[in-house]
Structures are given as structure tokens and as C-alpha cells.
Design a protein around this motif. Structure first.
Motif, PDB file in Angstrom:
ATOM      1  N   ASN A 232      -4.428 -16.749  32.919  1.00 55.75           N
ATOM      2  CA  ASN A 232      -5.713 -17.331  32.529  1.00 55.75           C
ATOM      3  C   ASN A 232      -6.268 -18.114  33.714  1.00 55.75           C
ATOM      4  O   ASN A 232      -5.812 -19.224  33.997  1.00 55.75           O
ATOM      5  CB  ASN A 232      -5.520 -18.250  31.324  1.00 55.75           C
ATOM      6  N   PRO A 233      -7.250 -17.560  34.428  1.00 55.61           N
ATOM      7  CA  PRO A 233      -7.753 -18.228  35.636  1.00 55.61           C
ATOM      8  C   PRO A 233      -8.552 -19.493  35.352  1.00 55.61           C
ATOM      9  O   PRO A 233      -8.867 -20.255  36.262  1.00 55.61           O
ATOM     10  CB  PRO A 233      -8.652 -17.150  36.272  1.00 55.61           C
ATOM     11  N   PHE A 234      -8.901 -19.735  34.086  1.00 53.99           N
ATOM     12  CA  PHE A 234      -9.729 -20.884  33.730  1.00 53.99           C
ATOM     13  C   PHE A 234      -8.943 -21.968  32.994  1.00 53.99           C
ATOM     14  O   PHE A 234      -9.534 -22.829  32.354  1.00 53.99           O
ATOM     15  CB  PHE A 234     -10.910 -20.435  32.855  1.00 53.99           C
ATOM     16  N   LEU A 235      -7.614 -21.914  33.092  1.00 58.29           N
ATOM     17  CA  LEU A 235      -6.794 -22.820  32.281  1.00 58.29           C
ATOM     18  C   LEU A 235      -7.118 -24.286  32.527  1.00 58.29           C
ATOM     19  O   LEU A 235      -7.268 -25.066  31.581  1.00 58.29           O
ATOM     20  CB  LEU A 235      -5.305 -22.562  32.535  1.00 58.29           C
ATOM     21  N   MET A 236      -7.233 -24.678  33.791  1.00 62.30           N
ATOM     22  CA  MET A 236      -7.523 -26.083  34.089  1.00 62.30           C
ATOM     23  C   MET A 236      -8.913 -26.471  33.602  1.00 62.30           C
ATOM     24  O   MET A 236      -9.111 -27.583  33.094  1.00 62.30           O
ATOM     25  CB  MET A 236      -7.391 -26.347  35.589  1.00 62.30           C
TER      26      MET A 236
ATOM     27  N   VAL B 182      -9.772 -29.413  30.717  1.00 61.15           N
ATOM     28  CA  VAL B 182     -10.692 -30.523  30.996  1.00 61.15           C
ATOM     29  C   VAL B 182     -11.915 -30.484  30.090  1.00 61.15           C
ATOM     30  O   VAL B 182     -12.307 -31.489  29.503  1.00 61.15           O
ATOM     31  CB  VAL B 182     -11.132 -30.500  32.484  1.00 61.15           C
ATOM     32  N   LEU B 183     -12.512 -29.291  29.955  1.00 56.73           N
ATOM     33  CA  LEU B 183     -13.790 -29.172  29.241  1.00 56.73           C
ATOM     34  C   LEU B 183     -13.625 -29.186  27.725  1.00 56.73           C
ATOM     35  O   LEU B 183     -14.503 -29.668  27.012  1.00 56.73           O
ATOM     36  CB  LEU B 183     -14.495 -27.885  29.659  1.00 56.73           C
ATOM     37  N   TYR B 184     -12.531 -28.634  27.258  1.00 59.54           N
ATOM     38  CA  TYR B 184     -12.349 -28.476  25.815  1.00 59.54           C
ATOM     39  C   TYR B 184     -11.034 -29.127  25.385  1.00 59.54           C
ATOM     40  O   TYR B 184     -10.145 -28.480  24.831  1.00 59.54           O
ATOM     41  CB  TYR B 184     -12.365 -26.987  25.443  1.00 59.54           C
TER      42      TYR B 184
ATOM     43  N   ASP C 122      -1.141 -20.268  29.273  1.00 63.90           N
ATOM     44  CA  ASP C 122      -2.305 -19.393  29.494  1.00 63.90           C
ATOM     45  C   ASP C 122      -2.860 -18.873  28.170  1.00 63.90           C
ATOM     46  O   ASP C 122      -4.079 -18.806  27.979  1.00 63.90           O
ATOM     47  CB  ASP C 122      -1.919 -18.214  30.403  1.00 63.90           C
ATOM     48  N   GLU C 123      -1.971 -18.524  27.249  1.00 64.83           N
ATOM     49  CA  GLU C 123      -2.407 -18.044  25.934  1.00 64.83           C
ATOM     50  C   GLU C 123      -2.977 -19.183  25.094  1.00 64.83           C
ATOM     51  O   GLU C 123      -3.949 -18.995  24.355  1.00 64.83           O
ATOM     52  CB  GLU C 123      -1.244 -17.392  25.176  1.00 64.83           C
ATOM     53  N   ILE C 124      -2.385 -20.373  25.218  1.00 61.28           N
ATOM     54  CA  ILE C 124      -2.912 -21.539  24.494  1.00 61.28           C
ATOM     55  C   ILE C 124      -4.352 -21.800  24.932  1.00 61.28           C
ATOM     56  O   ILE C 124      -5.215 -22.130  24.112  1.00 61.28           O
ATOM     57  CB  ILE C 124      -2.020 -22.777  24.733  1.00 61.28           C
ATOM     58  N   GLY C 125      -4.606 -21.622  26.221  1.00 60.93           N
ATOM     59  CA  GLY C 125      -5.972 -21.785  26.730  1.00 60.93           C
ATOM     60  C   GLY C 125      -6.935 -20.807  26.088  1.00 60.93           C
ATOM     61  O   GLY C 125      -8.065 -21.161  25.739  1.00 60.93           O
TER      62      GLY C 125
END
Length: 285
Positions: free
Chosen positions: A123-127, A131-133, A158-161
């Protein structure tokens, strides 16, 4: 618990715990332990019956897709997913978009398959998601705990994200693609700022959290044409020349992706955040 105000007629009993009924001119999904036991098409659910949750799926395409998902997953898994959705809705104290019954259940079904086959996604957007959600991510961790307890399977971060993205989408008209696009856009902007400043931004830092949150709300302001006022544009232009120049480039990225104009006020605010990154790097070197 909720009480059925008017009687309804069973359209479909999905399993012992989930039924679809026709009531008040709408098809409604009822969730309650044992409510579907022995029930068939045409049977009545009497007024005054207590159920754990009532869901209304009004869009016919969504209803058809829900029924397809139900046919694909087993009874225990569907019941567990609906319990997760109830938990999320109750903890947020919000009615979630009806598409979550399809999107989240379908996602969890395939996620479990991937994990069992050791096909772990990146998941490339995990961080950005963390932060955002933040609230959605916390609820996604609770969902992962339920999956672990009931299926003895560990859900990676990654899946939790991804679960968090589904939850956020369900709070915002069910538009998952927009949620992912915004996370991607913020990631793209961060990479551009890193390249221009020749630094590596610490995604665990407070400066990053502030910047990502600001960009998220800046996107929202642009999409609804709600401009922000900045009384220090002139000072920012003069004092933070490099950061302001980078901020102007960032605004072009936003304008291209969102097809919206970015005001000078917004550019100045972005420049202030970029300047924090620049100064922080100098202090740490």
C-alpha cells in the motif's frame, strides 16, 4: 437494538442472521441473530420485532451487487462482515453509505484469500492514510482484530490501510476512487517537494502530518469553491522565496489534477508548510 415499526414481508433470507424484507415500500436488510432461521420468501416479520440493525439499500444496482456478494461468501463470513460494519457505524455514530456492504465485504473476502496465499499487497499510501484518516485507521485495526480472533489470520498494516479507505469512503458518499485519488495526489506532492528541496521528509514527523492534513483540506476547499484568506501573502513571498516558488509548482499539480484554480492565499499557506520542511532539514544536518 432497534424495533420494527411496521410489519414486512421476507424477500430473501440470506442466512440465519440476515434477511431482506419489503417494508414501507422499500427493501430493507435486517441483521439479528436467528432472524432468518427457517424463514422463506413471503413470510412476515411482525411489527415490534427487535433487531440489531436495519440497513436500507435503495439503489437497485447496489442491491443487485449486494446479492451477488452474498452468493459468493459463506454465512459466517457475511455475518462477521456485517457485525464489523455495525461496529464501525455505531462507533462513528453515523449512517454509512450503503455501498460499504458490498465494497468492504468484497474487499475482505479477497484480502483473506491473498493473505492465505502469501500475496501481500504493498500500500503506497499507508502513511498518508494513517495521517489523513486517523479515526478510520483505528476502526480498521479493530476490524482486523475481529478477523484475527474469528479466523486466526493476521491482517498486515497495508491491508488495514485499505480497510480504512473503505471506511472513509463510506463516510463520504461511498466514493472510494476519490479517496484513493486524494491519497495518491498528496503522495505525489510530497515526492515533488522532496525532489525540489533535495531532502527526505520524515512521514512520522509532526511537520508531515500538518502538511498532509492541510493539503487534504485544501483539496476539499478547492472542490467546493470555498477559498481561504491569507493576510501574509506579501511577507511569505519575500521571506520564503524558494518555498513559495515550489508551492507555485505544487499548485500547478493540484490545478491539473483537480481542474480547479488555486488561489494565491492557498499557495502562500502551502509555502509556509514547505518552509518548515526546509528549515527542519537545515537544523537536522
Amino acid at each position: 437494538m432497534k424495533t420494527i415499526v411496521n410489519s414486512g414481508v421476507i424477500v430473501q433470507a440470506y442466512n440465519n442472521n440476515i434477511v431482506s424484507i419489503r417494508m414501507d415500500g422499500k427493501e430493507k436488510i435486517l441483521f439479528s441473530r436467528g432472524i432468518g432461521f427457517g424463514k422463506k420468501f413471503g413470510d412476515k416479520i411482525k411489527e415490534g420485532t427487535e433487531v440489531e440493525k436495519i440497513f436500507v439499500i435503495e439503489d437497485q444496482d447496489n442491491l443487485r451487487n449486494f446479492k451477488q456478494v452474498v452468493e459468493k461468501v459463506d454465512e459466517d463470513f457475511l455475518t462477521m462482515c456485517e457485525r464489523i460494519i455495525i461496529l464501525i457505524s455505531e462507533e462513528l455514530n453515523e449512517e454509512l453509505d450503503e455501498r460499504i456492504h458490498i465494497g468492504l465485504t468484497d474487499h475482505l473476502y479477497y484480502a483473506i484469500k491473498r493473505i492465505k496465499n502469501n500475496e501481500i499487497i504493498d500500500n503506497p499510501f499507508l502513511m498518508e492514510i494513517k495521517v489523513l484518516y486517523q479515526r478510520e485507521y483505528i476502526l480498521a485495526k479493530k476490524a482486523a482484530k475481529i478477523l484475527n480472533n474469528e479466523m486466526d489470520i493476521m491482517i498486515p498494516d497495508d491491508e488495514i490501510g485499505m480497510i480504512a479507505l473503505h471506511i472513509h469512503s463510506a463516510r463520504n458518499s461511498g466514493n472510494l476512487s476519490n479517496t484513493i485519488k486524494n491519497a495518491y495526489l498528496i503522495n505525489m506532492i510530497i515526492e515533488y517537494v522532496e525532489k525540489k528541496l533535495k531532502i527526505k521528509i520524515d512521514k512520522n514527523s509532526l511537520d508531515y502530518a500538518r502538511f498532509a492534513t492541510h493539503v487534504r483540506f485544501a483539496i476539499r476547499r478547492m472542490l467546493v469553491d470555498s477559498p481561504v484568506k491569507n493576510d501574509f501573502i506579501r511577507e511569505i513571498k519575500c521571506k520564503y522565496r524558494l518555498s513559495y516558488s515550489i508551492s507555485k509548482d505544487v499548485s500547478k499539480i493540484l490545478e491539473k489534477r483537480l481542474e480547479k484554480n488555486v488561489s494565491e492565499d492557498e499557495i502562500a499557506y502551502l509555502a509556509m508548510h514547505i518552509e518548515r520542511f526546509r528549515v527542519s532539514t537545515i537544523k537536522n544536518n
